[in-house]
Design an enzyme around this catalytic site. Sequence first.
Site, PDB file in Angstrom:
ATOM      1  CD  GLN A 102      -3.187  -0.326   2.228  1.00  0.00           C
ATOM      2  OE1 GLN A 102      -2.962   0.557   3.041  1.00  0.00           O
ATOM      3  NE2 GLN A 102      -4.205  -1.143   2.347  1.00  0.00           N
ATOM      4  CG  MET A 294     -12.198  -0.945  -3.899  1.00  0.00           C
ATOM      5  SD  MET A 294     -10.735  -1.878  -4.349  1.00  0.00           S
ATOM      6  CE  MET A 294      -9.965  -0.713  -5.456  1.00  0.00           C
ATOM      7  CG  ASP A 296      -9.341   2.166   3.517  1.00  0.00           C
ATOM      8  OD1 ASP A 296      -8.115   2.055   3.406  1.00  0.00           O
ATOM      9  OD2 ASP A 296     -10.074   1.229   3.883  1.00  0.00           O
ATOM     10  CG  HIS A 319      -9.029   2.290   8.153  1.00  0.00           C
ATOM     11  ND1 HIS A 319      -9.606   1.532   9.143  1.00  0.00           N
ATOM     12  CD2 HIS A 319      -7.692   2.129   8.299  1.00  0.00           C
ATOM     13  CE1 HIS A 319      -8.657   0.938   9.849  1.00  0.00           C
ATOM     14  NE2 HIS A 319      -7.488   1.283   9.361  1.00  0.00           N
TER      15      HIS A 319
END
Length: 357
Positions: A102, A294, A296, A319
């Site tokens: 990420q 999906m 955030d 989030h």
Amino acid sequence: MSILEIDGSIGEGGGQILRYALALSALTLKPIRVYNIRAKRDNPGLRPQHLTAVEVLKEVTGAEVENAKVGSMEILFKPTSRRSGEMEIDIGTAGSISLVLQAMLPVLLFAEGDSRARLKGGTNVPWSPPIDYIKHVFLYNISHMGVRANIEVVRRGHYPRGGGLVNVEVKRVEEALKPLMIVRRGRIRGFRIHSHCVKLPAHVAVRQCESARRILSGIFKEKITEEIETYPPDKDPHLGPGSGILIYVEAEPGIRLGSDSLGEKGKPAERVGEEAALILIEELETGMAFDRHMGDMLIPYLFLAKGTSRIGVSMITLHLLTAIEVGKLFFPEAKVEVDGELGKPGIITIQGVGYKP
């Protein structure tokens, strides 16, 4: 360039703020100081997997870094460039490969060239999206924005022993990312179940799958495709033991919504499959285009896109709101609108900045 000060206790106050802040700092080359890192957690400060994200992005950007050690409540990160190429990354034991990815992906998309990375750590671990979700749901959905990346799971790693191995290829983005305009899902095309177990009897993965299928087929008439991954005891390369399931639905206009569940000691295999199926049903009942996770994950990319994005999410989470706050710090010119309440379905509109290095 002045240093951007970021309070790590805003919103959900966890590692997500640090990951997104590092990713956008490395991408924009804006120096940051993040303080109050993971201030709302029982064990505050940097954990080993967060440290790995710092080290990886330090390598990619040639950054000057201060206070990068386990337990640190504050970090200074001053990036200088965006490199591409081949990388070997060992997160250690069962540190989440998905969470490190990420932080890495936005930077690699806008690096000097294509990149390849080999990551060792945890692929299916608690409090983190499984690598299967990143591969089959996240990367698929953001491909609509122009992202080209591929994941190969060589070996799985479960908590606490880890030992997972993942190869990642990322194609450099030549132009700004395209905006995403999908609020509601259309007709369901079908379901796919991925159920696995390692260092466990094969019936564990089979039972997880059968439990999920039984619930889904009782409600939906669309086709359900199954993939069961097991290993004979004499040919199982994993440290294990561990199991898990990912279910995703393909829906018009070419989107995927997913849910997952992890096996654990004392938890019946049937409950693993049942959990994932029931969560997915909840997601689908909202009629929105994207599931809660999906939502955030998409936010940083919507800030970067050229043009206005409008997405529907099954749930506005802390989030998601935190990701928006971090995005605003880096791109104050972006216009953001959140229509909906915390814990409810909602619509997010972001006028992106059309970022290009």
